[in-house]
Scaffold this active site. Sequence first.
Site, short mmCIF file in Angstrom:
data_model
loop_
_atom_site.label_atom_id
_atom_site.label_comp_id
_atom_site.label_asym_id
_atom_site.label_seq_id
_atom_site.Cartn_x
_atom_site.Cartn_y
_atom_site.Cartn_z
N THR A 1 46.52 -19.25 -30.56
CA THR A 1 46.93 -19.05 -31.96
C THR A 1 46.47 -17.69 -32.49
O THR A 1 47.27 -16.92 -33.03
CB THR A 1 46.32 -20.18 -32.82
N ILE A 2 45.20 -17.39 -32.36
CA ILE A 2 44.67 -16.14 -32.89
C ILE A 2 44.96 -14.99 -31.93
O ILE A 2 45.42 -13.91 -32.35
CB ILE A 2 43.15 -16.26 -33.16
N CYS B 1 38.58 -18.06 -40.86
CA CYS B 1 39.64 -17.90 -41.85
C CYS B 1 39.13 -18.17 -43.26
O CYS B 1 39.41 -17.41 -44.20
CB CYS B 1 40.80 -18.84 -41.51
N ARG C 1 43.20 -27.79 -44.05
CA ARG C 1 44.26 -28.43 -43.25
C ARG C 1 43.61 -29.18 -42.09
O ARG C 1 42.59 -28.75 -41.55
CB ARG C 1 45.26 -27.37 -42.76
N GLY D 1 29.43 -22.17 -46.89
CA GLY D 1 28.53 -21.38 -47.74
C GLY D 1 27.56 -20.55 -46.91
O GLY D 1 27.48 -19.31 -47.06
N HIS E 1 44.96 -23.68 -45.86
CA HIS E 1 43.83 -24.24 -46.60
C HIS E 1 44.02 -23.90 -48.09
O HIS E 1 44.66 -22.89 -48.42
CB HIS E 1 42.50 -23.57 -46.21
N GLN F 1 45.35 -20.05 -42.35
CA GLN F 1 44.27 -20.07 -41.36
C GLN F 1 44.62 -19.36 -40.06
O GLN F 1 43.76 -18.82 -39.38
CB GLN F 1 43.86 -21.53 -41.07
P1 NAD Z 1 43.66 -21.78 -29.41
O1 NAD Z 1 43.26 -22.99 -28.67
O2 NAD Z 1 44.97 -21.77 -30.14
O3 NAD Z 1 43.68 -20.54 -28.43
C1 NAD Z 1 42.65 -20.28 -27.51
C2 NAD Z 1 43.28 -19.80 -26.21
O4 NAD Z 1 42.24 -19.47 -25.28
C3 NAD Z 1 44.15 -20.86 -25.55
O5 NAD Z 1 45.36 -20.25 -25.11
C4 NAD Z 1 43.30 -21.32 -24.36
O6 NAD Z 1 44.10 -21.75 -23.26
C5 NAD Z 1 42.57 -20.03 -24.01
N1 NAD Z 1 41.36 -20.20 -23.22
C6 NAD Z 1 40.59 -21.31 -23.04
N2 NAD Z 1 39.54 -21.03 -22.22
C7 NAD Z 1 39.66 -19.73 -21.89
C8 NAD Z 1 38.89 -18.86 -21.06
N3 NAD Z 1 37.80 -19.27 -20.44
N4 NAD Z 1 39.30 -17.58 -20.92
C9 NAD Z 1 40.42 -17.12 -21.57
N5 NAD Z 1 41.19 -17.91 -22.35
C10 NAD Z 1 40.80 -19.19 -22.51
O7 NAD Z 1 42.46 -21.46 -30.40
P2 NAD Z 1 42.52 -20.56 -31.71
O8 NAD Z 1 42.95 -21.41 -32.84
O9 NAD Z 1 43.27 -19.30 -31.44
O10 NAD Z 1 40.98 -20.28 -31.94
C11 NAD Z 1 40.31 -19.24 -31.26
C12 NAD Z 1 39.08 -18.86 -32.04
O11 NAD Z 1 39.49 -18.41 -33.32
C13 NAD Z 1 38.08 -19.98 -32.31
O12 NAD Z 1 36.78 -19.43 -32.37
C14 NAD Z 1 38.48 -20.47 -33.67
O13 NAD Z 1 37.41 -21.10 -34.37
C15 NAD Z 1 38.86 -19.16 -34.33
N6 NAD Z 1 39.75 -19.28 -35.47
C16 NAD Z 1 40.81 -20.14 -35.44
C17 NAD Z 1 41.62 -20.26 -36.54
C18 NAD Z 1 42.78 -21.21 -36.58
O14 NAD Z 1 43.12 -21.69 -37.63
N7 NAD Z 1 43.43 -21.50 -35.50
C19 NAD Z 1 41.38 -19.46 -37.67
C20 NAD Z 1 40.33 -18.54 -37.65
C21 NAD Z 1 39.51 -18.47 -36.54
#
Ligand code: NAD
Length: 337
Positions: free
Chosen positions: A11-12, A140, A168, A195, A220, A301
């Site tokens: 996602t990110i 986020c 969400r 916080g 959110h 987010q």
């Molecule tokens: P996600 O699950 O959508 O994406 C993570 C990706 O990393 C997946 O494609 C997964 O297959 C891959 N992955 C797993 N293990 C791995 C490894 N060892 N090496 C390389 N790739 C690997 O997760 P996300 O939502 O993108 O979240 C990633 C980070 O961003 C987290 O720390 C999360 O807390 C943070 N974040 C997420 C959001 C959100 O709403 N989705 C918002 C802000 C921050």
Amino acid sequence: MIQVAVNGYGTIGKRVADAVAKQPDMELVGVAKTRPNHEAELAVEKGYPLYAAIEERIDSFDEAGVELAGTVDELVDAADIVVDACPSGIGAENKSLYDAHETPALYQGGEDAELVDVSFNARSNFARAEGADHVRVVSCNTTGLSRLLAPLQESYGVEKARVTLVRRGGDPSQSGRGPINDVLPNPITLPSHHGPDVNTIFPELSIDTLGLKVPATLMHTHSVNVTLESTPDADEVRELLAAEDRTFLIEPSYDIDGAGALKEFAMDRGRPRGDIWENCIWAESISMAGNDLYLFQAIHQESDVVPENVDAIRAVLGIADAEESIATTNDAIGLGF
Ligand code: NAD
């Protein structure tokens, strides 16, 4: 050109990769993925060199006919900086990989603040990241709150912030998340982690947060009360927030009553994936009662941290100041409605 690697293409990661590829001073050296799914195929279609995040799984990419450029070791070695966008906790496991190649790394908000030298928000503490080896782009929600609190603190002083975060349940593609028919105080105990996370950016700020989870996937919503040290009127606060680079004030005439209408608005305006990088603040909600400010804001987010990751790259490498970097990032991705 800064050579940027993205490890973790979900996602990110996929959004950060696209944003990096658009920057005039950056080159995306590649992205690393664990599995050859449709996102891996898309990366190759976009011309992003694709690297195997786990060596033992190289065969599965071959079997799926997805072309690899190498392994994550080679990717990290070739990069000036790596953006780790792996699931929470995996970033910490990857730290030794980045250290072994002496490649500075950015992590996401799911990692602990203790993992890194600096927690980062471009609007609030850009300069602190210069020269750091490990930097965390805050979550986020913390990004959304930092962008809001920084100008309030600078212009009026903040005596106390109280925020209820209506979160969400999961992202649209997270079919296993919930709740599906409930409203959960989450966590039930106070304060929620948000916080203390804001305090990684503003150590002195007095803030209490409460969290809820609801059956929604789009955005959110924050219900915000900030007791200010002075008493501006609501119009002044509106003007202050409208002048910020990464806020979008929703005017009554837009007829946008929630996250669904906001996403439609973003898609109508051709935003990639319907992303909304800005804090979306309902202008009408901005109210003052004595020195208490109230407002509602919505936070997308999946995308508000994307421009922050791009700025963190320049901040760590010390190649631009905050104002310059924010302007370059915003211009390159088309931020601002
Ligand atoms: P996600 O699950 O959508 O994406 C993570 C990706 O990393 C997946 O494609 C997964 O297959 C891959 N992955 C797993 N293990 C791995 C490894 N060892 N090496 C390389 N790739 C690997 O997760 P996300 O939502 O993108 O979240 C990633 C980070 O961003 C987290 O720390 C999360 O807390 C943070 N974040 C997420 C959001 C959100 O709403 N989705 C918002 C802000 C921050």
